[in-house]
Scaffold this active site. Structure first.
Site, PDB file in Angstrom:
ATOM      1  N   ARG A  75       0.855  -1.196   0.000  1.00 37.76           N
ATOM      2  CA  ARG A  75       0.000   0.000   0.000  1.00 37.76           C
ATOM      3  C   ARG A  75       0.885   1.239   0.000  1.00 37.76           C
ATOM      4  O   ARG A  75       1.944   1.262   0.631  1.00 37.76           O
ATOM      5  CB  ARG A  75      -0.908   0.037   1.236  1.00 37.76           C
ATOM      6  CG  ARG A  75      -2.111  -0.897   1.181  1.00 37.76           C
ATOM      7  CD  ARG A  75      -3.113  -0.497   0.097  1.00 37.76           C
ATOM      8  NE  ARG A  75      -4.285  -1.351   0.041  1.00 37.76           N
ATOM      9  CZ  ARG A  75      -4.417  -2.417  -0.754  1.00 37.76           C
ATOM     10  NH1 ARG A  75      -3.438  -2.764  -1.559  1.00 37.76           N
ATOM     11  NH2 ARG A  75      -5.533  -3.126  -0.750  1.00 37.76           N
TER      12      ARG A  75
ATOM     13  N   GLU B 101      -4.834   6.932  -4.850  1.00 40.09           N
ATOM     14  CA  GLU B 101      -5.096   6.208  -6.109  1.00 40.09           C
ATOM     15  C   GLU B 101      -6.556   6.356  -6.522  1.00 40.09           C
ATOM     16  O   GLU B 101      -7.429   6.157  -5.676  1.00 40.09           O
ATOM     17  CB  GLU B 101      -4.775   4.723  -5.942  1.00 40.09           C
ATOM     18  CG  GLU B 101      -3.315   4.446  -5.623  1.00 40.09           C
ATOM     19  CD  GLU B 101      -3.047   2.972  -5.307  1.00 40.09           C
ATOM     20  OE1 GLU B 101      -4.011   2.188  -5.244  1.00 40.09           O
ATOM     21  OE2 GLU B 101      -1.883   2.614  -5.131  1.00 40.09           O
TER      22      GLU B 101
ATOM     23  N   HIS C  95      -1.049  -0.095  -9.745  1.00 39.45           N
ATOM     24  CA  HIS C  95      -1.734  -1.028  -8.834  1.00 39.45           C
ATOM     25  C   HIS C  95      -2.340  -2.220  -9.599  1.00 39.45           C
ATOM     26  O   HIS C  95      -3.544  -2.496  -9.511  1.00 39.45           O
ATOM     27  CB  HIS C  95      -2.826  -0.305  -8.030  1.00 39.45           C
ATOM     28  CG  HIS C  95      -3.169  -1.022  -6.742  1.00 39.45           C
ATOM     29  ND1 HIS C  95      -3.544  -0.366  -5.599  1.00 39.45           N
ATOM     30  CD2 HIS C  95      -3.195  -2.349  -6.439  1.00 39.45           C
ATOM     31  CE1 HIS C  95      -3.790  -1.251  -4.638  1.00 39.45           C
ATOM     32  NE2 HIS C  95      -3.589  -2.469  -5.128  1.00 39.45           N
TER      33      HIS C  95
HETATM   34  N1  LIG Z   1      -0.654  -4.469  -5.201  1.00 42.71           N
HETATM   35  C1  LIG Z   1      -1.515  -5.458  -5.198  1.00 42.71           C
HETATM   36  O1  LIG Z   1      -2.054  -5.749  -6.249  1.00 42.71           O
HETATM   37  C2  LIG Z   1      -1.827  -6.242  -3.938  1.00 42.71           C
HETATM   38  C3  LIG Z   1      -2.412  -7.515  -4.047  1.00 42.71           C
HETATM   39  C4  LIG Z   1      -2.699  -8.242  -2.894  1.00 42.71           C
HETATM   40  C5  LIG Z   1      -2.397  -7.708  -1.650  1.00 42.71           C
HETATM   41  N2  LIG Z   1      -1.843  -6.463  -1.585  1.00 42.71           N
HETATM   42  C6  LIG Z   1      -1.472  -5.898  -0.259  1.00 42.71           C
HETATM   43  O2  LIG Z   1      -0.530  -6.787   0.320  1.00 42.71           O
HETATM   44  C7  LIG Z   1      -0.795  -6.906   1.718  1.00 42.71           C
HETATM   45  C8  LIG Z   1      -0.304  -8.252   2.197  1.00 42.71           C
HETATM   46  O3  LIG Z   1      -1.061  -9.305   1.624  1.00 42.71           O
HETATM   47  P1  LIG Z   1      -0.974 -10.800   2.210  1.00 42.71           P
HETATM   48  O4  LIG Z   1      -1.951 -11.604   1.432  1.00 42.71           O
HETATM   49  O5  LIG Z   1       0.433 -11.260   2.284  1.00 42.71           O
HETATM   50  O6  LIG Z   1      -1.532 -10.551   3.691  1.00 42.71           O
HETATM   51  P2  LIG Z   1      -1.296 -11.439   4.981  1.00 42.71           P
HETATM   52  O7  LIG Z   1      -2.312 -10.986   5.974  1.00 42.71           O
HETATM   53  O8  LIG Z   1      -1.229 -12.890   4.640  1.00 42.71           O
HETATM   54  O9  LIG Z   1       0.169 -10.997   5.487  1.00 42.71           O
HETATM   55  C9  LIG Z   1       0.444  -9.758   6.075  1.00 42.71           C
HETATM   56  C10 LIG Z   1       1.537  -9.963   7.110  1.00 42.71           C
HETATM   57  O10 LIG Z   1       1.938  -8.695   7.609  1.00 42.71           O
HETATM   58  C11 LIG Z   1       2.237  -8.863   8.998  1.00 42.71           C
HETATM   59  N3  LIG Z   1       2.241  -7.573   9.671  1.00 42.71           N
HETATM   60  C12 LIG Z   1       1.178  -6.824  10.066  1.00 42.71           C
HETATM   61  N4  LIG Z   1       1.603  -5.693  10.666  1.00 42.71           N
HETATM   62  C13 LIG Z   1       2.971  -5.730  10.639  1.00 42.71           C
HETATM   63  C14 LIG Z   1       3.991  -4.855  11.115  1.00 42.71           C
HETATM   64  N5  LIG Z   1       3.697  -3.707  11.743  1.00 42.71           N
HETATM   65  N6  LIG Z   1       5.283  -5.208  10.922  1.00 42.71           N
HETATM   66  C15 LIG Z   1       5.593  -6.391  10.324  1.00 42.71           C
HETATM   67  N7  LIG Z   1       4.668  -7.266   9.872  1.00 42.71           N
HETATM   68  C16 LIG Z   1       3.371  -6.940  10.025  1.00 42.71           C
HETATM   69  C17 LIG Z   1       1.156  -9.826   9.488  1.00 42.71           C
HETATM   70  O11 LIG Z   1       1.514 -10.451  10.716  1.00 42.71           O
HETATM   71  C18 LIG Z   1       1.080 -10.802   8.324  1.00 42.71           C
HETATM   72  O12 LIG Z   1       1.941 -11.912   8.505  1.00 42.71           O
HETATM   73  C19 LIG Z   1      -2.324  -6.708   1.818  1.00 42.71           C
HETATM   74  O13 LIG Z   1      -2.698  -6.196   3.078  1.00 42.71           O
HETATM   75  C20 LIG Z   1      -2.629  -5.728   0.716  1.00 42.71           C
HETATM   76  O14 LIG Z   1      -2.621  -4.410   1.226  1.00 42.71           O
HETATM   77  C21 LIG Z   1      -1.559  -5.729  -2.683  1.00 42.71           C
HETATM   78  O1  LIG Z   2      -5.499  -5.764  -1.584  1.00 44.73           O
HETATM   79  C1  LIG Z   2      -5.581  -6.308  -2.688  1.00 44.73           C
HETATM   80  O2  LIG Z   2      -6.042  -7.467  -2.828  1.00 44.73           O
HETATM   81  C2  LIG Z   2      -5.087  -5.576  -3.915  1.00 44.73           C
HETATM   82  O3  LIG Z   2      -4.638  -4.309  -3.574  1.00 44.73           O
HETATM   83  C3  LIG Z   2      -6.080  -5.483  -5.030  1.00 44.73           C
HETATM   84  O4  LIG Z   2      -7.152  -4.697  -4.674  1.00 44.73           O
END
Ligand SMILES: NC(=O)c1ccc[n+]([C@@H]2O[C@H](COP(=O)([O-])OP(=O)(O)OC[C@H]3O[C@@H](n4cnc5c(N)ncnc54)[C@H](O)[C@@H]3O)[C@@H](O)[C@H]2O)c1
Ligand SMILES: O=C(O)[C@H](O)CO
Length: 313
Positions: A230, A259, A280
């Protein structure tokens, strides 16, 4: 009972969304942004489907009929979850759908930056190769990925999927997370020891601007920063300065603070050979979007069946 479902930003998901298996009325809008529009469109709905529509406290307070916000994404930072909880609104999200698409985007950014693919391709278009006195030229640095160290900040679903790929490429992995797990290192070690760092934490008050001037100063001068999580996680002004001054080696960003960046964005506008910004789309492989759409309706059906799934606290 007939449930009223409204999807507020249908245009943000390029996949087939199946009809739920219970009696319902369904309405969808391509996009919805203003609080007035949100309230007007959701006032009779008990189920809202959103991807990036801001569901802030003032908006939620005007929606007493709402029972479920089904977020069509993993990140739920657009929802005021404390207010939703106070009103008894369940919030669900999508998990584990992006296990290929985001890691592949991260690895693509890593290779593109380490091998200076974009500036070399641009230089060819400019005619630099035609003018070259040799069969090649070395205007931009190229380093190997194999043998380098990747710091992973946030070792959840995506962090772990990236670790597997990075190790297969011959990288050493340094994972950091607040959730205790085997093999983790501390944040300081990630900052000081990594040749590249990739961020995979959710955006929360704790993680906002977790990368800024202080963190860039600790990173290696050639280190890359990849952010597909993010925009708010990184101080963008400090990043731009760190890239310009050579404090860090490069950055690959799929997300920015606002965004779409309607009012402009300093990263999107910067013309630097060591910065790549994508709009994104790390999540947006055709395969991943269809998994997401199927899980979205699973979440809605499970909620109505009294067995809510992927509930976000
Ligand atoms: N750009 C994209 O297209 C896209 C796609 C999918 C997800 N995302 C983003 O990626 C993030 C992660 O996705 P995920 O599926 O791996 O989520 P997830 O919940 O499986 O993993 C997130 C991890 O972050 C850790 N965490 C939380 N706060 C923290 C901190 N202060 N310091 C260190 N670690 C911390 C959690 O313990 C967890 O293990 C989502 O929250 C989303 O915002 C972006
Ligand atoms: O959080 C997510 O899954 C990605 O940012 C797509 O919206």
């Amino acid at each position: 009972m007939t449930h009223k479902i409204v999807f507020l930003d249908r245009e943000s998901l390029d996949a087939n969304v199946r009809a739920p298996n219970f009696p319902h009325e369904y309405k969808e809008y391509e996009s919805t942004w203003t609080p007035d529009e949100i309230v007007e469109r959701l006032k009779d709905a008990d189920i809202a489907i959103i991807n990036k529509v801001p569901m802030r406290a003032d908006t939620l307070k005007q929606l007493p009929n709402l029972k479920l916000i089904a977020v069509a994404a993993t990140g739920t930072d657009v929802v005021d979850k404390a207010q939703a909880k106070a009103q008894g609104i369940t919030v669900s999200n999508i998990r584990g759908y992006a296990f290929n698409t985001v890691p592949e985007h991260v690895i693509a950014l890593l290779f593109a930056l380490r091998r200076s693919i974009v500036p070399y391709a641009q230089s060819v278009k400019r005619g630099d190769w035609n003018k070259s006195s040799q069969f090649c030229y070395f205007d931009y640095p190229i380093y190997d990925i194999a043998g380098s160290t990747l710091g992973i900040v946030g070792y959840g679903a995506l962090g772990k999927s990236i670790a597997k790929r990075a190790e297969a490429l011959g990288m050493k992995v340094l994972p950091y997370d607040v959730f205790p797990q085997e093999g983790l290192v501390d944040f300081e070690t990630v900052l000081t020891q990594s040749d590249a760092i990739t961020i995979h934490v959710p955006l929360t008050p704790d993680t906002k601007n977790m990368f800024g001037e202080e963190q860039f100063r600790k990173m290696k001068k050639h280190a890359l920063l990849i952010n597909t999580a993010r925009g708010g996680l990184v101080d963008e002004a400090a990043l731009l300065e760190a890239l310009k001054s050579g404090e860090i080696g490069g950055a690959g960003f799929d997300v920015v603070a606002q965004e779409p960046p309607k009012d402009g964005n300093i990263l999107c506008e910067a013309d630097l050979p060591n910065l790549i910004v994508t709009p994104h789309v790390a999540w947006a492989s055709k395969e991943a979007m269809q998994i997401l759409a199927d899980q979205l309706i699973d979440n809605v059906e499970n909620f109505v069946a009294g067995k809510p799934s992927n509930v976000v606290e």
